[in-house]
Structures are given as C-alpha cells and as structure tokens.
Design a protein around this motif. Structure first.
Motif, PDB file in Angstrom:
ATOM      1  N   VAL A  94       0.937  -0.693  -0.241  1.00 45.51           N
ATOM      2  CA  VAL A  94       0.058  -0.245   0.097  1.00 45.51           C
ATOM      3  C   VAL A  94       0.985   1.293  -0.183  1.00 45.51           C
ATOM      4  O   VAL A  94       0.463   1.914  -0.473  1.00 45.51           O
ATOM      5  CB  VAL A  94      -0.986   0.419   1.321  1.00 45.51           C
ATOM      6  N   LEU A  95       1.934   0.789   1.592  1.00 45.10           N
ATOM      7  CA  LEU A  95       3.008   2.847   0.922  1.00 45.10           C
ATOM      8  C   LEU A  95       3.737   2.789  -0.188  1.00 45.10           C
ATOM      9  O   LEU A  95       4.293   3.659  -0.910  1.00 45.10           O
ATOM     10  CB  LEU A  95       3.797   2.558   2.028  1.00 45.10           C
ATOM     11  N   ASP A  96       4.154   1.832  -0.865  1.00 45.79           N
ATOM     12  CA  ASP A  96       4.731   1.682  -2.270  1.00 45.79           C
ATOM     13  C   ASP A  96       3.581   2.564  -3.522  1.00 45.79           C
ATOM     14  O   ASP A  96       4.289   3.162  -4.584  1.00 45.79           O
ATOM     15  CB  ASP A  96       5.310   0.294  -2.601  1.00 45.79           C
ATOM     16  N   ALA A  97       2.693   2.314  -3.029  1.00 45.34           N
ATOM     17  CA  ALA A  97       1.330   2.910  -4.644  1.00 45.34           C
ATOM     18  C   ALA A  97       1.323   4.818  -4.534  1.00 45.34           C
ATOM     19  O   ALA A  97       0.819   4.781  -3.097  1.00 45.34           O
ATOM     20  CB  ALA A  97       0.685   1.953  -4.139  1.00 45.34           C
ATOM     21  N   ASP A  98       1.337   4.519  -5.535  1.00 47.95           N
ATOM     22  CA  ASP A  98       0.978   6.636  -5.770  1.00 47.95           C
ATOM     23  C   ASP A  98      -0.202   5.893  -5.611  1.00 47.95           C
ATOM     24  O   ASP A  98      -1.062   7.247  -5.209  1.00 47.95           O
ATOM     25  CB  ASP A  98       1.536   6.599  -6.827  1.00 47.95           C
ATOM     26  N   ILE A  99      -1.316   5.302  -6.324  1.00 44.89           N
ATOM     27  CA  ILE A  99      -2.681   5.632  -6.777  1.00 44.89           C
ATOM     28  C   ILE A  99      -3.161   4.118  -5.923  1.00 44.89           C
ATOM     29  O   ILE A  99      -2.809   2.720  -6.110  1.00 44.89           O
ATOM     30  CB  ILE A  99      -2.691   4.923  -8.093  1.00 44.89           C
ATOM     31  N   LEU A 100      -4.253   4.080  -5.147  1.00 37.62           N
ATOM     32  CA  LEU A 100      -4.871   2.935  -4.590  1.00 37.62           C
ATOM     33  C   LEU A 100      -6.185   2.748  -5.451  1.00 37.62           C
ATOM     34  O   LEU A 100      -7.357   3.682  -4.356  1.00 37.62           O
ATOM     35  CB  LEU A 100      -5.213   3.050  -3.063  1.00 37.62           C
ATOM     36  N   VAL A 101      -6.150   1.574  -5.866  1.00 39.80           N
ATOM     37  CA  VAL A 101      -8.191   1.629  -6.245  1.00 39.80           C
ATOM     38  C   VAL A 101      -8.674   0.485  -5.493  1.00 39.80           C
ATOM     39  O   VAL A 101      -7.725  -0.748  -5.314  1.00 39.80           O
ATOM     40  CB  VAL A 101      -7.924   0.972  -8.012  1.00 39.80           C
ATOM     41  N   LEU A 102      -9.502   0.401  -4.482  1.00 42.60           N
ATOM     42  CA  LEU A 102     -10.268  -0.702  -3.712  1.00 42.60           C
ATOM     43  C   LEU A 102     -11.457  -0.760  -4.767  1.00 42.60           C
ATOM     44  O   LEU A 102     -12.436  -0.214  -5.238  1.00 42.60           O
ATOM     45  CB  LEU A 102     -10.830  -0.391  -2.148  1.00 42.60           C
ATOM     46  N   CYS A 103     -11.054  -2.132  -5.085  1.00 45.63           N
ATOM     47  CA  CYS A 103     -12.540  -3.031  -6.062  1.00 45.63           C
ATOM     48  C   CYS A 103     -13.462  -3.657  -5.467  1.00 45.63           C
ATOM     49  O   CYS A 103     -12.462  -4.750  -4.342  1.00 45.63           O
ATOM     50  CB  CYS A 103     -11.729  -3.643  -7.050  1.00 45.63           C
ATOM     51  N   GLY A 104     -14.623  -4.283  -5.508  1.00 43.70           N
ATOM     52  CA  GLY A 104     -15.383  -5.459  -5.120  1.00 43.70           C
ATOM     53  C   GLY A 104     -16.459  -5.116  -5.399  1.00 43.70           C
ATOM     54  O   GLY A 104     -16.793  -4.277  -6.006  1.00 43.70           O
ATOM     55  N   PRO A 105     -17.463  -6.143  -4.855  1.00 42.11           N
ATOM     56  CA  PRO A 105     -19.024  -6.442  -4.982  1.00 42.11           C
ATOM     57  C   PRO A 105     -19.870  -5.669  -4.411  1.00 42.11           C
ATOM     58  O   PRO A 105     -19.521  -5.541  -3.488  1.00 42.11           O
ATOM     59  CB  PRO A 105     -18.672  -8.463  -5.470  1.00 42.11           C
ATOM     60  N   ILE A 106     -21.191  -6.074  -5.104  1.00 43.42           N
ATOM     61  CA  ILE A 106     -22.206  -5.640  -3.799  1.00 43.42           C
ATOM     62  C   ILE A 106     -22.687  -6.583  -4.122  1.00 43.42           C
ATOM     63  O   ILE A 106     -23.198  -7.674  -4.471  1.00 43.42           O
ATOM     64  CB  ILE A 106     -23.409  -4.804  -4.599  1.00 43.42           C
ATOM     65  N   TRP A 107     -22.659  -6.411  -2.169  1.00 41.53           N
ATOM     66  CA  TRP A 107     -23.722  -7.563  -1.921  1.00 41.53           C
ATOM     67  C   TRP A 107     -24.792  -6.915  -0.447  1.00 41.53           C
ATOM     68  O   TRP A 107     -24.678  -6.379   0.395  1.00 41.53           O
ATOM     69  CB  TRP A 107     -22.880  -9.601  -0.547  1.00 41.53           C
TER      70      TRP A 107
END
Length: 250
Positions: A94-107
């Motif tokens: 996480v700390l290595d990344a300039d960009i964080l994209v959280l992705c997931g399904p709807i339940w």
C-alpha cells in the motif's frame, strides 16, 4: 492576446498521449472468491490495469481473500491476540503505491465484508506519519471499482471514497466506476451474454476514472505531495497550531 480556445486545447490533448512512468498503482480486489475462481470484479479491474500499464505505470494487484488478514483496527493484530496476520506485509505494498483502487462486489446493496475489512485495516495504520509529519496517506490518490447484479454502485462508491479521503487520500473527479446487470438474479460482469465488458457507460467511466487517477497522481508527485502547512500532525502535537494561539511558540 488570449490562448487557444477550448476546442483547440481539446484537440491538442487528444493528440498528446501522456506517459506516467514512475507511478505505481495498487488494486485491491475485495471479492469473496478465492483464486483461481473467476472474479467478475477482477474482469473490470483488468480494464483499468490495462490502461495504466499502457502508459508506463507499474501495477500491483491483491486479492484480499487469498491472504490471512486478521480482523481489527491495529497495524499488526498478532500483537493483540491473533496468531496470524498478513496485513503488515500487504501494507508495505500500500505504501509503495501512488494510486490505490479499492474494488469489490455488491452484496445486499452494500460493500463486501472483505472491502469493509480492508478499509478497517487501512484505518488501523492511518495514525502513521510521513517524512513531513503529515498522515502517511497524504500525497496519494484513491478510487474504486464496483461490480454486481443488483443496485448499489453509487452507495458502495460513496462509502469507499469517503473512507479514503478521511484517511488522507486525495480523490480526483469521477473517481469511481462500476457495472451492474438487471436487478435480481442474473448474469455477472464476465458471464456470457451479460454485456458487461462491452457496456459503453461502464467503459467510459472506467477510462475517465483511470486517467483522472493518473493525472492527479502525477500532479501530486511533481508538486512533492500536499503542501505541509497547516496539516502536520507532528507539528500540531508539538503545539505549533496555525491560526490558533500558541503561547509556547511566541
């Protein structure tokens, strides 16, 4: 005389394909399916990842369910009674990344339990500071991708993007995208006949999100992050409080 008009600027922007070499992005997939089972969320992630890699971005992906992530709100839960916790190792990515994209399904109209868990563990590390004395997530950008076959994309995105900005991430315009089929049981994003991968609305929003993340991350990197005035946790704790009385610093 004035500069070029909007049409000329737009044409120039279309011709100039940008490069984003040096940027790093991390996509966290909060699907409930373990590898190697097909993840519909992973299918949408691939669209955004492909754009980023085409422009020189180094991309990393994590499928959270494949890792032993403990429940809790401390950086390392093995210090709080858990036998195993892979989060400290994942957090380095996480700390290595300039960009964080959280992705997931709807339940049930909401984010998955794993999405909630990942956000909680990000929150557990939010008290850490960077070299400027700001919270550690400052100078990074965040976005989200949501999939499902029921309503709830905007609700889920609101929760994720609020959480990310609260932790210190910078959110660009239109930082979310998603796909849902018809309400009720039906095909998921990658299922035959779903129309998901060819959906123009989803593809447009995913593309806009991706480029907005890249542009803002490049701008923040060029600027050296968020300016460190008035937002330094270390300075506030030491009594240096802009626009408040600081008798010990007169």
């Amino acid at each position: 005389m004035g500069g070029p008009g909007p049409e000329a600027r737009a044409a120039r922007a279309d011709r100039a394909e940008p490069r984003f070499d040096g940027l790093r992005a991390l996509f966290v997939n909060a699907t409930l399916k373990r590898s190697p089972e097909v993840s519909n969320t992973g299918g949408l992630i691939d669209r955004s990842v492909g754009i980023m890699r085409h422009h020189g971005v180094q991309v990393d992906t994590i499928r959270a369910v494949d890792h032993d992530i403990a429940t809790g709100v401390w950086p390392d839960m093995t210090e709080h009674g858990w036998e195993r916790d892979e989060w400290p190792q994942l957090f380095r990515r996480v700390l290595d990344a300039d960009i964080l994209v959280l992705c997931g399904p709807i339940w049930l109209g909401d984010n998955s339990s794993l999405m909630k868990q990942v956000i909680e563990r990000l929150y557990a590390c939010s008290s850490l500071l960077n070299e400027a004395g700001q919270y550690a997530y400052y100078g990074r950008v965040g976005g989200c991708l949501i999939t499902g076959n029921e309503d709830g994309v905007k609700h889920c995105a609101m929760n994720v993007l609020y959480s990310l900005q609260h932790l210190g991430y910078t959110i660009p315009p239109q930082a979310d995208a998603g796909w849902v089929g018809e309400a009720g049981p039906g095909p998921s994003y990658l299922d035959a006949g779903s129309g998901g991968p060819d959906n123009d609305f989803t593809n447009r929003n995913t593309t806009f999100m991706t480029y907005n993340l890249l542009h803002l991350a490049a701008m923040l990197r060029a600027a050296g992050g968020i300016p460190a005035y008035g937002n330094q946790r270390s300075a506030w704790g030491a009594g240096c409080r802009p626009d408040f009385s600081n008798p010990e610093h007169r």
